[in-house]
Design an enzyme around this catalytic site. Structure first.
Site, mmCIF file in Angstrom:
data_model
loop_
_atom_site.group_PDB
_atom_site.id
_atom_site.type_symbol
_atom_site.label_atom_id
_atom_site.label_comp_id
_atom_site.label_asym_id
_atom_site.label_seq_id
_atom_site.Cartn_x
_atom_site.Cartn_y
_atom_site.Cartn_z
ATOM 1 N N SER A 162 0.950 -1.426 -0.128
ATOM 2 C CA SER A 162 -0.069 -0.079 -0.183
ATOM 3 C C SER A 162 0.634 1.511 -0.218
ATOM 4 O O SER A 162 0.135 2.311 -0.154
ATOM 5 C CB SER A 162 -1.031 0.101 1.227
ATOM 6 N N LYS B 293 0.324 3.578 -2.871
ATOM 7 C CA LYS B 293 -0.729 4.513 -3.295
ATOM 8 C C LYS B 293 -0.452 5.829 -2.886
ATOM 9 O O LYS B 293 -1.075 6.600 -3.649
ATOM 10 C CB LYS B 293 -1.829 3.863 -1.933
ATOM 11 N N TYR C 140 -3.671 -2.662 -10.270
ATOM 12 C CA TYR C 140 -3.536 -2.309 -8.634
ATOM 13 C C TYR C 140 -2.794 -3.225 -8.045
ATOM 14 O O TYR C 140 -1.839 -2.980 -7.218
ATOM 15 C CB TYR C 140 -5.259 -2.435 -8.337
ATOM 16 N N TYR D 113 -3.956 3.229 8.127
ATOM 17 C CA TYR D 113 -5.320 2.530 8.252
ATOM 18 C C TYR D 113 -5.986 3.175 9.510
ATOM 19 O O TYR D 113 -6.041 4.485 9.502
ATOM 20 C CB TYR D 113 -5.205 1.009 8.388
HETATM 21 N N1 GLU Z 1 -2.502 -5.269 -1.897
HETATM 22 C C1 GLU Z 1 -2.891 -5.042 -0.607
HETATM 23 C C2 GLU Z 1 -4.493 -5.040 -0.663
HETATM 24 O O1 GLU Z 1 -5.086 -4.571 -1.423
HETATM 25 C C3 GLU Z 1 -2.324 -3.972 0.123
HETATM 26 C C4 GLU Z 1 -2.757 -3.952 1.318
HETATM 27 C C5 GLU Z 1 -1.771 -2.791 2.393
HETATM 28 O O2 GLU Z 1 -0.818 -2.890 1.973
HETATM 29 O O3 GLU Z 1 -2.354 -2.167 2.937
HETATM 30 O O4 GLU Z 1 -5.195 -5.681 0.125
#
Ligand code: GLU
Length: 304
Positions: free
Chosen positions: A63, A66, A188, A240
């Protein structure tokens, strides 16, 4: 400031604390990673690199990518982007479906999965080959050809992407998704499967510590105002539903990934990449957070 001694001190202290967590296993390929890996790389604004431990070993950035894709679409979409994605912390797990329904298909922020899928959808609309474009962009930020997509991790996530696929269809139902779901999902999982070392990661974040200018790409990547916005989003939404806790303990804008990495910045001073694969129950790296907490406690300056 003697950054090298500082990160070595932090590294040793964290090692001694023997913190335990759990390597992510919902993407089966990630479960194979050696949980004892640990590295820190700090890059100052002159481009000087300080490193300790496994800081040159590539890991799955997940992530953290992102942040890269958000900055890629930032100038292209300007304010239009913010009608498709909000900028509020979510307080919910990063892949929550309930929240997306409740908020009628407008994701809380670009760093939860639904928000990141909208950003990737925007990339797919804009570029003929969004994966290649992303690799080139991140390479440019690092000032070197370092980006590799781990095909095994990519396949592994693609084979277990029911939840993200559900989020994408939900977005489509709310008319907040322009392209075929499979096409966006491929882009993605590719961006999530990017492998990089702490050193390379810290280099790619350097412009965010430097008012949008990258000493590695040797150019202005974002305007000062846009860089400020990305940093604000990292501070409020980068971890998160543990973003508040991270701001409280560490006090730096940053972004984590389930590969155990964190990219973070101290505005006007440095960027940093930390990696340790064992995660806490919120999906953030136990040791990486501890390392950044100790680091900011020991620094003679602070963001706040
Ligand atoms: N590829 C992971 C997902 O979409 C990324 C999650 C992450 O690193 O927060 O679940």
């Amino acid at each position: 400031m003697d950054y090298q001694s500082l990160i070595e001190e932090v590294y040793d202290e964290v090692k001694h604390q023997n913190l335990k967590g759990k390597v992510a296993d919902y993407i089966p390929e990630l479960a194979k990673v050696d949980g004892s890996k640990f590295g820190i790389a700090l890059v100052d604004l002159d481009g000087q690199v300080y490193g300790v431990g496994d800081y040159r070993e590539p890991f799955s950035i997940q992530s953290i990518s992102k942040v890269h894709t958000l900055t890629m679409v930032f100038h292209a979409f300007k304010s239009k982007l913010w009608s498709r994605v909000n900028v509020e912390p979510s307080g919910n797990p990063f892949n929550s479906i309930a929240q997306l329904e409740y908020e009628k298909g407008i994701p809380r922020n670009p760093f939860i999965n639904a928000g990141a899928l909208v950003i990737t959808d925007a990339l797919v609309s804009k570029y003929k080959d969004p994966i290649k474009q992303t690799i080139e962009y991140v390479d440019e930020l690092a000032g070197t050809h370092c980006v590799r997509i781990d095909e095994e991790v990519k396949k592994s996530e693609l084979a277990h992407s029911e939840r993200n696929t559900a989020l994408a269809y939900f977005l489509k139902a709310y008319k907040n998704f322009e392209n075929p779901v499979e096409e966006v999902m491929e882009a993605y999982v590719s961006q999530c499967a990017i492998e990089m070392s702490c050193e390379e990661l810290a280099k790619t974040f350097s412009f965010l510590a430097n008012n949008g200018y990258s000493v590695f790409a040797k150019k202005q990547i974002l305007t000062e105002t846009h860089a400020k916005r990305v940093n604000a989003l990292m501070l409020t939404c980068g971890f998160y539903d543990e973003s508040g806790e991270f701001a409280f303990r560490v006090g730096m804008p940053g972004k984590s990934g389930v590969g155990g990495g964190i990219g973070a910045i101290m505005p006007g001073k440095f960027s940093i990449g930390v990696w340790s694969p064992e995660l806490n129950e919120k999906g953030n790296s136990e040791k990486s957070i501890k390392a950044l907490e100790l680091l900011t406690d020991k620094l003679q300056f602070s963001l706040f």
